[in-house]
Every structure is written in C-alpha cells, then in structure tokens.
Design a protein around this motif. Structure first.
Motif, PDB file in Angstrom:
ATOM      1  N   ASP A   1     -12.165   4.740  -0.635  1.00 13.66           N
ATOM      2  CA  ASP A   1     -12.021   5.010   0.790  1.00 13.66           C
ATOM      3  C   ASP A   1     -12.682   6.330   1.131  1.00 13.66           C
ATOM      4  OD1 ASP A   1      -9.139   5.405   2.971  1.00 13.66           O
ATOM      5  OD2 ASP A   1     -11.029   4.369   3.303  1.00 13.66           O
ATOM      6  N   PHE A   2     -13.559   6.562   2.060  1.00 12.54           N
ATOM      7  CA  PHE A   2     -14.355   5.559   2.714  1.00 12.54           C
ATOM      8  C   PHE A   2     -15.766   6.129   2.872  1.00 12.54           C
ATOM      9  CE2 PHE A   2     -14.471   7.825   6.771  1.00 12.54           C
ATOM     10  CZ  PHE A   2     -13.250   8.462   6.870  1.00 12.54           C
TER      11      PHE A   2
ATOM     12  N   ARG B   1     -15.552  -0.438   0.394  1.00 10.74           N
ATOM     13  CA  ARG B   1     -15.817   0.832   1.073  1.00 10.74           C
ATOM     14  C   ARG B   1     -16.707   1.811   0.283  1.00 10.74           C
ATOM     15  NH1 ARG B   1     -10.561   2.102   4.910  1.00 10.74           N
ATOM     16  NH2 ARG B   1     -10.319  -0.035   5.681  1.00 10.74           N
TER      17      ARG B   1
ATOM     18  N   TRP C   1      -9.352   0.763  -5.069  1.00 10.70           N
ATOM     19  CA  TRP C   1      -9.484   0.758  -3.599  1.00 10.70           C
ATOM     20  C   TRP C   1     -10.157   2.059  -3.167  1.00 10.70           C
ATOM     21  CZ3 TRP C   1      -8.856   1.328   1.562  1.00 10.70           C
ATOM     22  CH2 TRP C   1      -8.480   0.224   2.347  1.00 10.70           C
TER      23      TRP C   1
ATOM     24  N   PHE D   1       0.883  -1.159   0.000  1.00 11.24           N
ATOM     25  CA  PHE D   1       0.000   0.000   0.000  1.00 11.24           C
ATOM     26  C   PHE D   1       0.926   1.216   0.000  1.00 11.24           C
ATOM     27  CE2 PHE D   1      -4.016   1.660  -0.087  1.00 11.24           C
ATOM     28  CZ  PHE D   1      -4.838   1.603   1.020  1.00 11.24           C
TER      29      PHE D   1
ATOM     30  N   CYS E   1      -5.288  -4.119   5.928  1.00 13.60           N
ATOM     31  CA  CYS E   1      -4.309  -3.084   5.558  1.00 13.60           C
ATOM     32  C   CYS E   1      -3.660  -2.575   6.847  1.00 13.60           C
ATOM     33  CB  CYS E   1      -4.937  -1.961   4.752  1.00 13.60           C
ATOM     34  SG  CYS E   1      -6.396  -1.196   5.435  1.00 13.60           S
TER      35      CYS E   1
HETATM   36  O1  FHN Z   1      -8.799   8.147   6.377  1.00 13.80           O
HETATM   37  C1  FHN Z   1      -8.133   7.096   5.690  1.00 13.80           C
HETATM   38  C2  FHN Z   1      -6.690   7.002   6.102  1.00 13.80           C
HETATM   39  O2  FHN Z   1      -6.035   8.208   5.831  1.00 13.80           O
HETATM   40  C3  FHN Z   1      -6.018   5.855   5.324  1.00 13.80           C
HETATM   41  O3  FHN Z   1      -6.074   6.120   3.928  1.00 13.80           O
HETATM   42  C4  FHN Z   1      -6.756   4.549   5.648  1.00 13.80           C
HETATM   43  C5  FHN Z   1      -6.127   3.400   4.881  1.00 13.80           C
HETATM   44  O4  FHN Z   1      -7.035   2.360   4.771  1.00 13.80           O
HETATM   45  N1  FHN Z   1      -8.171   4.701   5.277  1.00 13.80           N
HETATM   46  C6  FHN Z   1      -8.881   5.768   5.912  1.00 13.80           C
HETATM   47  C7  FHN Z   1      -9.107   5.498   7.383  1.00 13.80           C
HETATM   48  O5  FHN Z   1      -9.918   4.348   7.486  1.00 13.80           O
END
Ligand code: FHN
Length: 428
Positions: free
Chosen positions: A189-190, A221, A187, A24, A269
């Motif tokens: 998020d979120f 997500r 991927w 990652f 992760c």
């Molecule tokens: O807010 C994001 C965080 O910065 C990071 O990218 C993680 C990685 O999975 N995802 C979110 C927090 O769950």
C-alpha cells in the motif's frame, strides 16, 4: 509452453476466492493519539513529538488469540495485519531498523504472535506493508518534513538516497517472507503519481517474492493506488500487477473486470467505522445487517470483503467492533454455505435482494420483508423446491412450481437477509 500470468493468478487465488471474507487489522503507534493512522501526517507531527508514542507504546492487553477467535467466530477465513504502516513503525523484529515493536516497552514481536495465533485458529494469514515511509530518512520527504506525503510539484527525489530506502524496503520484505513462515497474502500500500512499478524496483521485488513464497497472493498496489488502477485490469497484466484488485471503501457497482470484460479477482476493503486505525471518538459503526448485506453483495459480484478493525493502544479490538462481528458471525454460521465458494449467478439481480451461486445450487438472499409472495422472476419453471438455509425448513413454491414462492409466516418476519436454496433442475 508455461502457464500465462493469468493462469498462474487463477491458480494462486483459488483458495482466496473461496474464502471470501477476511479481517483487516490496522494497528500501531497511532492507536495512542487515537485519531486514525494518518495522524502523523494530517497533524504535521514532528519526529520528536511522534517519538513520545514510541517511548510509551506498551499494549499490555494484546491477546492475538482472542483476536483470532473473534475473527473465526465472525466467519472470517483470513486476516491481514499491518506489519508497517506509513509512519514507518515496524510491528516485527526487523534487523534493518530500531524503529520496531521489540524495542518498545512491550519488547514483543507483534507480527509473530499474530501469525502464530491466527494460524492456530485455522485462518490464512497475510501482512500489510506500506511502500510509503514517513520515518525513514531516505524516503523522499518533500514540502516540509512533517508533510512528506503530499503529492506536489515541489517533489524532488534524490535517486541516491531513495535507492537506499528501496534497499531497506526490499530487505524488510525479504525478512517477512523468510523469517515468519508461510504467508498467504502480502498487501502492499500504495503507489501514487510517479511512485509506482519500477520506481519501487517492482520487478526485482517480485523476483524476490516469487522465489521465497511463490504461492503468495498479492494485491495490485505495487502499480496502483487502489482498486481501479494497474495493469491487473488489462488482458496483459505485468509481472507485478498483483493477484487481486483492491477497491477501497466501495463495492464496485458491477464487480471488477479486465479490459476484455473478464471477471478478475477483487477484494473490497472496508472500515467498520470511519477509521482504519483506532479512532477513540469515532462511533460511526455500521450495523451488522449492513455488513451482512455488503458481504453478500461482494460475493454476488465475484468479490471478497476485507473488513477492518483498529485495535486500541492497550491491544484490544474495540468492543463495538467485537459486538458487530459477533452478530455477523451468527448469520454466517447459519448461512455461510451461500458465501464460501460462491460467486455470481447468471440471473439478473432480483428486486428483493441478491443471488449467489455455487455450482448448480442457487442462493436467494432476500433482504427485505415480503408482502405477499416473493416473485421468482427469472426462475419461472426452474424451481421445484426451496429451503430456508438457516434452519432447513421448507418454503412453499407456487404450483406448478412457477413464478411465486409462498414462504411460511416465520419467514416473513426476519430482520436480516435469509437465504433460500433452490436445487436447480440438474439437481432433481
Ligand atoms: O493510506 C492508506 C490508509 O491509511 C489505509 O491503510 C488504506 C487501507 O486500504 N490504504 C491507504 C489509503 O488508500
């Protein structure tokens, strides 16, 4: 009768569940303040103060080929780079915004270079795309403008302006799926609170994604904030439930199943220190032995490990991370057969470590030195011979190949998990 969603998901994730181990990469403007990727929000940095980092960003030592070699040497089989994180800065040459790497001093399409370099090393490639956007004027900023993400009652979304943000978001995802070749993972998020599913126009987005790159593997997500949410955990997953659950900074105690107890694809992760984005003072790095044990733990529970690096503002992966990945790679080089294509064994977890299994081959990961024989409880009468996976040497199993194994001396002094292979009875 067409395939069910679960049948399609199983087909899409076949390579993903074999590869097991990925990199990652959280990288962007936040590497300059070097206090993690949430710095803009947590320190309430205004647009104009954050603009300083945009004007300055010039990663002169960015060498994605070196990154790809580091990932490959660590035994990683795929990699996911942040194409856009919550701060809205795009590491790719989007036609829909000026807030992008090609407009910085570097002038480079960082995503394109990443994809080219990692594909060249034979790794699968994925992109992380933040649904949240603290920079875009139509993302619903509430509370004060420096504080756009806080989930509070004062939140008021103006449907018309938010619709403009969604057009932008969908448009950028279309760009990434159209202009950058075959991607293996997307991927997202979120999601959070009411910001999930159709609030993102998820069905429309999935129709776009599946029409452009039908094979692509997605996380869960679009309708969840992390590993435990979303309809992926049900026996009737939605069209936008994603292909794998994404537990974060945790390895689920007993893997991940749906509400009928069926194992579902999942990927934990995890950061190497305590930050996703570069943290210059964060020296809380995990040891290689811990990473190896966590990788084994994920696989022993039918899961993947996505291990994070946060490159600095010059474009380099921190040396501490590189050293740990080198050490992990030495172990994976010799023991990767017990990881790739492996999954859960039906045997109960032994007290000395973990089992992984591939077809009818069982791998015993012995995590701690043994005083006296290693107890093969659960394997009584089933083991005829054992080999140390790393060097192929024979390990003596008590006769009549019963319940104890007497490894040779060298075995007793190992510092890291060693893996034994047991050809199970049908391999005699
Ligand atoms: O807010 C994001 C965080 O910065 C990071 O990218 C993680 C990685 O999975 N995802 C979110 C927090 O769950």
């Amino acid at each position: 009768m067409g395939q069910t969603y679960i049948e399609q998901r199983t087909e899409r994730t076949e390579w993903f569940l074999k590869d097991r181990f990925g990199m990652f990469i959280h990288w962007g403007l936040y590497a300059i303040p070097a206090r993690g990727e949430w710095v803009r929000n947590s320190e309430r940095i205004s647009n104009e103060d954050y603009q300083v980092y945009f004007d300055e960003f010039n990663p002169v030592r960015y060498d994605p080929k070196a990154w790809a070699k580091t990932a490959k040497a660590a035994g990683m089989k795929y990699a996911v780079l942040t194409a856009k994180h919550h701060d809205g800065f795009c590491l790719f040459d989007s036609k829909l915004t000026d807030y992008k790497s090609t407009n910085t001093k570097s002038g480079r399409d960082l995503v394109r270079e990443f994809l080219d370099a990692f594909r060249e090393e034979g790794l699968k490639v994925g992109l992380y795309y933040s649904l949240i956007d603290w920079h875009h004027p139509d993302y619903p900023a509430y509370g004060d403008e420096h504080h756009p993400m806080r989930d509070n009652e004062a939140y008021k979304r103006d449907p018309s302006t938010f619709g403009r943000y969604l057009d932008y978001m969908h448009g950028q995802i279309r760009e990434l799926l159209t202009d950058y070749g075959k991607l293996d993972i997307m991927w997202f998020d979120f999601s959070y609170g009411e910001m999930k599913g159709e609030t993102w126009r998820a069905t429309e987005l999935m129709e776009t994604i599946r029409s452009l790159q039908p094979h692509i593997v997605l996380d869960n997500r679009l309708d969840a904030s992390g590993g435990n949410g979303g309809s992926i955990h049900t026996s009737n997953p939605s069209f936008y439930s994603g292909d794998f659950a994404s537990p974060e900074q945790i390895i689920p105690p007993s893997g991940v199943t749906d509400n009928e107890g069926r194992s579902i694809p999942w990927e934990a992760c995890v950061t190497l220190n305590n930050n996703w984005g570069y943290g210059s003072t964060d020296k809380t790095y995990k040891k290689a032995g811990t990473i190896i044990r966590k990788l084994v733990e994920c696989v022993s529970k039918n899961g993947n490990l996505l291990l994070n690096v946060g490159p600095d503002a010059k474009g380099e992966i921190p040396l501490e991370s590189v050293r740990i990945l080198e050490e992990v790679g030495e172990w994976v080089l010799r023991n990767g057969d017990s990881i790739y294509g492996c999954g859960q064994s039906e045997l109960p977890k032994p007290e000395w470590g973990r089992y992984t299994r591939k077809g009818n081959k069982l791998y015993a990961h012995i995590f701690e030195e043994s005083i006296g024989p290693v107890n093969l409880a659960g394997l009584a009468g089933r083991v005829k011979q054992a080999r140390l996976l790393s060097d192929g040497s024979e390990l003596f199993v008590s006769r009549p190949w019963n319940t104890e194994m007497y490894p040779n001396d060298a075995f007793f002094n190992f510092a890291r998990p060693e893996v034994l292979t047991y050809p199970l009875p049908d391999e005699r």
